[in-house]
Enzyme design. Structure first.
Site, PDB file in Angstrom:
ATOM      1  N   TYR A  51       0.877  -1.213   0.295  1.00  0.00           N
ATOM      2  CA  TYR A  51       0.351   0.151   0.039  1.00  0.00           C
ATOM      3  C   TYR A  51       0.807   1.565   0.281  1.00  0.00           C
ATOM      4  O   TYR A  51       0.433   2.128   0.311  1.00  0.00           O
ATOM      5  CB  TYR A  51      -1.200  -0.159   1.571  1.00  0.00           C
ATOM      6  CG  TYR A  51      -2.255  -1.087   1.094  1.00  0.00           C
ATOM      7  CD1 TYR A  51      -1.821  -2.141   0.374  1.00  0.00           C
ATOM      8  CD2 TYR A  51      -2.774  -1.363   2.334  1.00  0.00           C
ATOM      9  CE1 TYR A  51      -3.214  -3.137   0.281  1.00  0.00           C
ATOM     10  CE2 TYR A  51      -3.962  -2.658   2.100  1.00  0.00           C
ATOM     11  CZ  TYR A  51      -3.606  -3.404   1.876  1.00  0.00           C
ATOM     12  OH  TYR A  51      -4.793  -4.070   1.830  1.00  0.00           O
ATOM     13  N   LYS A 230     -12.885   0.730   4.899  1.00  0.00           N
ATOM     14  CA  LYS A 230     -11.423   2.105   4.574  1.00  0.00           C
ATOM     15  C   LYS A 230     -12.642   3.432   4.337  1.00  0.00           C
ATOM     16  O   LYS A 230     -13.786   2.911   3.734  1.00  0.00           O
ATOM     17  CB  LYS A 230     -11.277   1.717   3.786  1.00  0.00           C
ATOM     18  CG  LYS A 230     -10.014   3.119   3.094  1.00  0.00           C
ATOM     19  CD  LYS A 230     -10.999   3.747   1.964  1.00  0.00           C
ATOM     20  CE  LYS A 230     -10.692   5.098   1.325  1.00  0.00           C
ATOM     21  NZ  LYS A 230     -11.135   5.796   1.038  1.00  0.00           N
ATOM     22  N   SER A 231     -12.154   4.151   5.608  1.00  0.00           N
ATOM     23  CA  SER A 231     -13.025   5.418   5.219  1.00  0.00           C
ATOM     24  C   SER A 231     -12.576   6.803   5.609  1.00  0.00           C
ATOM     25  O   SER A 231     -11.410   6.340   6.204  1.00  0.00           O
ATOM     26  CB  SER A 231     -14.569   5.343   6.364  1.00  0.00           C
ATOM     27  OG  SER A 231     -14.641   6.196   5.670  1.00  0.00           O
TER      28      SER A 231
HETATM   29  N1  NAP Z   1      -5.944  -8.670   1.702  1.00  0.00           N
HETATM   30  C1  NAP Z   1      -5.923  -8.267   0.140  1.00  0.00           C
HETATM   31  O1  NAP Z   1      -5.580  -8.326  -0.833  1.00  0.00           O
HETATM   32  C2  NAP Z   1      -6.836  -6.679   0.024  1.00  0.00           C
HETATM   33  C3  NAP Z   1      -7.632  -6.391  -1.310  1.00  0.00           C
HETATM   34  C4  NAP Z   1      -7.983  -5.054  -1.176  1.00  0.00           C
HETATM   35  C5  NAP Z   1      -8.550  -4.431   0.199  1.00  0.00           C
HETATM   36  N2  NAP Z   1      -7.539  -5.128   1.541  1.00  0.00           N
HETATM   37  C6  NAP Z   1      -7.908  -3.798   2.744  1.00  0.00           C
HETATM   38  O2  NAP Z   1      -9.466  -3.829   3.239  1.00  0.00           O
HETATM   39  C7  NAP Z   1      -9.764  -2.631   3.475  1.00  0.00           C
HETATM   40  C8  NAP Z   1     -11.545  -2.554   2.862  1.00  0.00           C
HETATM   41  O3  NAP Z   1     -11.407  -2.796   1.377  1.00  0.00           O
HETATM   42  P1  NAP Z   1     -11.632  -1.642   0.538  1.00  0.00           P
HETATM   43  O4  NAP Z   1     -11.183  -0.377   0.765  1.00  0.00           O
HETATM   44  O5  NAP Z   1     -11.433  -2.622  -0.638  1.00  0.00           O
HETATM   45  O6  NAP Z   1     -13.565  -1.786   0.565  1.00  0.00           O
HETATM   46  P2  NAP Z   1     -14.610  -1.197   1.521  1.00  0.00           P
HETATM   47  O7  NAP Z   1     -14.013  -0.533   3.048  1.00  0.00           O
HETATM   48  O8  NAP Z   1     -15.192  -2.512   1.616  1.00  0.00           O
HETATM   49  O9  NAP Z   1     -14.903   0.006   0.631  1.00  0.00           O
HETATM   50  C9  NAP Z   1     -14.533   1.054   1.223  1.00  0.00           C
HETATM   51  C10 NAP Z   1     -15.211   2.475   0.279  1.00  0.00           C
HETATM   52  O10 NAP Z   1     -16.550   2.621   1.044  1.00  0.00           O
HETATM   53  C11 NAP Z   1     -17.208   4.037   0.993  1.00  0.00           C
HETATM   54  N3  NAP Z   1     -17.563   4.001   2.386  1.00  0.00           N
HETATM   55  C12 NAP Z   1     -17.538   3.923   3.732  1.00  0.00           C
HETATM   56  N4  NAP Z   1     -17.789   3.382   4.626  1.00  0.00           N
HETATM   57  C13 NAP Z   1     -19.119   4.121   4.052  1.00  0.00           C
HETATM   58  C14 NAP Z   1     -20.110   4.554   4.803  1.00  0.00           C
HETATM   59  N5  NAP Z   1     -20.308   4.045   6.041  1.00  0.00           N
HETATM   60  N6  NAP Z   1     -21.076   4.956   3.148  1.00  0.00           N
HETATM   61  C15 NAP Z   1     -20.982   4.687   2.941  1.00  0.00           C
HETATM   62  N7  NAP Z   1     -19.652   4.707   1.638  1.00  0.00           N
HETATM   63  C16 NAP Z   1     -18.575   4.200   2.596  1.00  0.00           C
HETATM   64  C17 NAP Z   1     -15.248   4.159   1.321  1.00  0.00           C
HETATM   65  O11 NAP Z   1     -15.213   5.449   1.290  1.00  0.00           O
HETATM   66  P3  NAP Z   1     -14.712   7.359   2.139  1.00  0.00           P
HETATM   67  O12 NAP Z   1     -13.334   6.644   2.168  1.00  0.00           O
HETATM   68  O13 NAP Z   1     -15.248   8.726   1.044  1.00  0.00           O
HETATM   69  O14 NAP Z   1     -15.689   7.401   2.946  1.00  0.00           O
HETATM   70  C18 NAP Z   1     -14.756   3.312   0.296  1.00  0.00           C
HETATM   71  O15 NAP Z   1     -14.320   4.111  -1.318  1.00  0.00           O
HETATM   72  C19 NAP Z   1      -8.051  -1.733   1.995  1.00  0.00           C
HETATM   73  O16 NAP Z   1      -8.706  -0.865   2.968  1.00  0.00           O
HETATM   74  C20 NAP Z   1      -7.434  -2.537   2.901  1.00  0.00           C
HETATM   75  O17 NAP Z   1      -6.880  -2.543   4.211  1.00  0.00           O
HETATM   76  C21 NAP Z   1      -7.318  -5.962   1.425  1.00  0.00           C
END
Ligand code: NAP
Length: 275
Positions: A51, A230-231
């Site tokens: 990251y 993530k937010s």
């Molecule tokens: N192990 C792996 O291969 C892998 C792969 C991908 C991700 N990850 C980890 O998993 C974490 C989470 O996954 P992700 O970031 O892909 O997806 P996520 O957390 O499901 O979604 C993040 C998105 O949702 C929005 N969001 C967050 N809370 C919200 C709410 N209450 N209402 C409306 N929108 C909301 C965020 O925007 P805002 O920021 O504007 O709120 C962002 O655009 C990553 O940050 C990373 O640490 C791991």
């Protein structure tokens, strides 16, 4: 302040039932966001070498008044650092960037079967754990056959398998496999894509007087899955943690189970490559 309850890993260590994801934030943004997340009540922070934000995460931890021992810090081994010696060096570089003596959880980010170095990487992590640089060791994006081989060749079962999970890609069989092996499942992309407007999720949000994200995160925690949303927005960060004061009933869970369309967003671990 909202807090997540603690779950117990198969090595006896405790892990918060909800974490804070940091991808794709870079150093400056992530520092502010992790500071806000810690103030909000998050105690599990999820980062990764790939990251390229570990320095920002480390700065946030250093500047926080919360004791290091009360924070559960996860980082991940990137593909370029797989292999025995490379994994040890990769871990040391992460510890340096994070400015910490140990991480609570170190994870193999992807199995990368074509590279075929995850067994050697795992052996290095077992040694680093004995050296005190890692409290717990886990994997990410591992399928049953990757886990079977890892366990068969080393005898050491990961504490966690962090995989893609959302309401339209619940990976029910994979979660059952993890549970059978006493491996906790963590959900990445726990909010999925385009699910905020899903009629089932919206109806449940209205029924429980919550927002759609809270419904999806509560669903995961009720399945004993640890979501790491993530937010960058403090209001959404707070909402994402305020999910332990309501319960989805059997009908609610059955309605969400019907949303499974096998809609994978990310790579398939059998073929996906990143370094
Ligand atoms: N192990 C792996 O291969 C892998 C792969 C991908 C991700 N990850 C980890 O998993 C974490 C989470 O996954 P992700 O970031 O892909 O997806 P996520 O957390 O499901 O979604 C993040 C998105 O949702 C929005 N969001 C967050 N809370 C919200 C709410 N209450 N209402 C409306 N929108 C909301 C965020 O925007 P805002 O920021 O504007 O709120 C962002 O655009 C990553 O940050 C990373 O640490 C791991």
């Amino acid at each position: 302040m909202p807090t997540a309850p603690l779950l117990t890993l198969n090595d006896g260590h405790k892990i918060p039932a909800v974490g804070f994801g940091t991808y794709p934030m870079k150093d400056q943004e992530v520092e502010t966001a992790v500071q806000a997340a810690l103030l909000t009540g998050y105690r599990l922070i999820d980062t990764a070498a790939s990251y390229e934000n570990e320095t920002g995460v480390g700065n946030a931890l250093q500047n926080s008044e919360i004791e290091r021992s009360n924070i559960f810090l996860t980082t991940k081994l990137r593909g370029a650092d797989q292999g025995y010696d490379a994994a040890l060096a990769g871990l040391d570089a992460s510890l340096q960037r994070l400015n910490v003596d140990y991480v609570d959880l170190y994870i193999i980010h992807w199995p990368l079967p074509k590279l075929d170095k995850y067994i050697e990487s795992w052996k290095a992590m077992i040694v680093a754990q004995k050296d005190g640089k890692i409290r717990s060791i886990g994997v990410s994006n591992f399928k049953p056959h990757h886990l079977d081989r890892l366990i068969q060749e080393t005898g050491v079962v990961p504490v966690v398998n962090q995989i893609e999970i959302h309401a339209d890609f619940p990976q029910t069989d994979m979660c059952a496999f993890n549970a059978q092996h006493n491996i906790l499942t963590e959900a990445w992309s726990p909010l999925g894509k385009d699910l905020m407007d899903n009629p089932t999720i919206k109806a449940l949000a209205e029924k429980h007087n919550r927002n759609p994200a809270q419904i999806m995160l509560r669903w995961e925690t009720q399945l004993n899955i640890i979501p790491i949303p993530k937010s960058s927005n403090p209001d959404r960060m707070r909402a994402n943690l305020e999910i332990f004061d309501f319960t989805l009933d059997e009908d609610d869970l059955a309605a969400i189970a019907k949303l499974d369309t096998n809609n994978r967003i990310g790579g398939d671990p059998d073929t996906y490559e990143e370094f």
